[in-house]
Write an enzyme that holds these catalytic residues in place. Structure first.
Site, mmCIF file in Angstrom:
data_model
loop_
_atom_site.group_PDB
_atom_site.id
_atom_site.type_symbol
_atom_site.label_atom_id
_atom_site.label_comp_id
_atom_site.label_asym_id
_atom_site.label_seq_id
_atom_site.Cartn_x
_atom_site.Cartn_y
_atom_site.Cartn_z
ATOM 1 N N ALA A 263 39.978 42.235 40.984
ATOM 2 C CA ALA A 263 39.007 41.704 41.940
ATOM 3 C C ALA A 263 39.729 41.391 43.244
ATOM 4 O O ALA A 263 40.784 40.753 43.241
ATOM 5 C CB ALA A 263 38.346 40.437 41.389
ATOM 6 N N LYS A 264 39.161 41.858 44.330
ATOM 7 C CA LYS A 264 39.764 41.588 45.656
ATOM 8 C C LYS A 264 39.202 40.257 46.153
ATOM 9 O O LYS A 264 38.261 40.215 46.956
ATOM 10 C CB LYS A 264 39.467 42.735 46.618
ATOM 11 C CG LYS A 264 40.333 42.743 47.875
ATOM 12 C CD LYS A 264 40.085 44.001 48.683
ATOM 13 C CE LYS A 264 40.864 43.996 49.991
ATOM 14 N NZ LYS A 264 42.317 44.137 49.789
#
Length: 305
Positions: free
Chosen positions: A158-159
């Protein structure tokens, strides 16, 4: 690196002047890092401004939000169109694009659910992330004393904004020690990635890159380079990489939307290869920039504004 302000920022479906794009100081994101975001580049081509791999970036944005149970109040198609409209509204040609999804103002407990999920999109002119000369001469980096997050603590795929507190520690340490960038190892001592870039090393014309299980972001430019390298006839191995590969590699380079394909000249003051951009890195750069700047795109990666 400072950036040049544009005129407008898209916020929750409306354009507001750049200086008026504000959130409340007690927004959940300010206190708990509850945001996910993307970094995307648009390039000036002979056919007009083109965004590089827009759908893949938007899909990753939505996947990041899904992991953090953030329901984005727009569809992927609406976000794609809003990104294009942001570029048009600001009359930009080549630019960097930053969509961000964040928890807004309502309550200040750790529980994020009462807080609204809000979306903003900014775009601005931004040069080479690690410097204009870096694409040819390469950058000097160090192995950081900070490791990447352990599995099952923060989701590396997940960014998320909170993940980049780790990145800041890596980056600040490198700068204060006289380097351009740092390379983090994972908790088991395998090579992971830079503070904001994926990593490749080249040994005997074989490209090696850490797997997703080494606490790396699933980079879109990383995926691009894997495809380009294979199409150029090179073998690519996604595998756990020992630290000493960084010192004995013939070539090494970073990849990322901001960094594009940036050679690594040295690691811990040990030259990589000849201490400058190597021939395979150069070939990959030439192929990449022929696509994004000349518009020679057999892959369908360019999305015109």
């Amino acid at each position: 690196m400072a950036f040049k302000e544009a005129k407008y920022i898209w916020m929750n479906g409306e354009f507001v002047p750049w200086k008026d794009a504000k959130i409340h100081v007690l927004s959940h994101v300010v206190h708990y890092g509850s945001s996910v975001f993307e970094g995307i580049r648009a390039y000036r081509t002979p056919k007009g401004t083109a965004i590089f791999r827009l759908p893949e970036h938007t899909k990753r944005l939505f996947n990041s939000a899904k992991i953090y149970r953030m329901q984005i109040p727009f569809t992927q198609e609406e976000i794609n169109e809003a990104i294009k409209e942001t570029i048009r509204k600001n009359e930009l040609e080549a630019c960097y694009i930053r969509p961000v999804v964040y928890r807004g103002y309502n309550s200040l407990g750790v529980d994020p659910f009462p807080c609204p999920v809000e979306v903003a999109i900014a775009a601005w002119e931004w040069g080479k992330y690690l410097g204009d000369e870096a694409l040819e001469k390469g950058v000097d980096v160090k192995v950081s004393t900070w490791n990447r997050m352990a599995p099952n603590t923060f989701p590396a795929t997940a960014k998320a904004g909170a993940n980049y507190m780790n990145s800041q520690l890596i980056k600040m340490e490198a700068i204060l020690d006289g380097y351009s960038e740092g390379i983090a190892l994972d908790i088991n001592g395998w090579v992971s990635e830079g503070s904001g870039e994926n990593l490749f090393v080249v040994i005997d014309e074989v490209l090696y890159t850490p797997p997703l299980g080494a606490s790396i972001l699933a980079g879109i430019t990383r995926d691009t380079v894997i495809r380009l390298a294979k199409d150029l006839g090179y073998e690519v191995r996604e595998m756990l990489i020992p630290r000493e590969f960084l010192y004995t590699a013939d070539e090494a380079f970073f990849t990322g939307s901001a960094a594009e394909i940036t050679p690594i000249a040295s690691v811990d003051m040990i030259p990589v290869g000849e201490g400058k951009r190597g021939p395979i890195t150069k070939k990959l750069q030439e192929k990449f920039f022929d696509i994004v700047e000349n518009g020679n795109d057999p892959y369908g990666w360019l999305h015109y504004v």
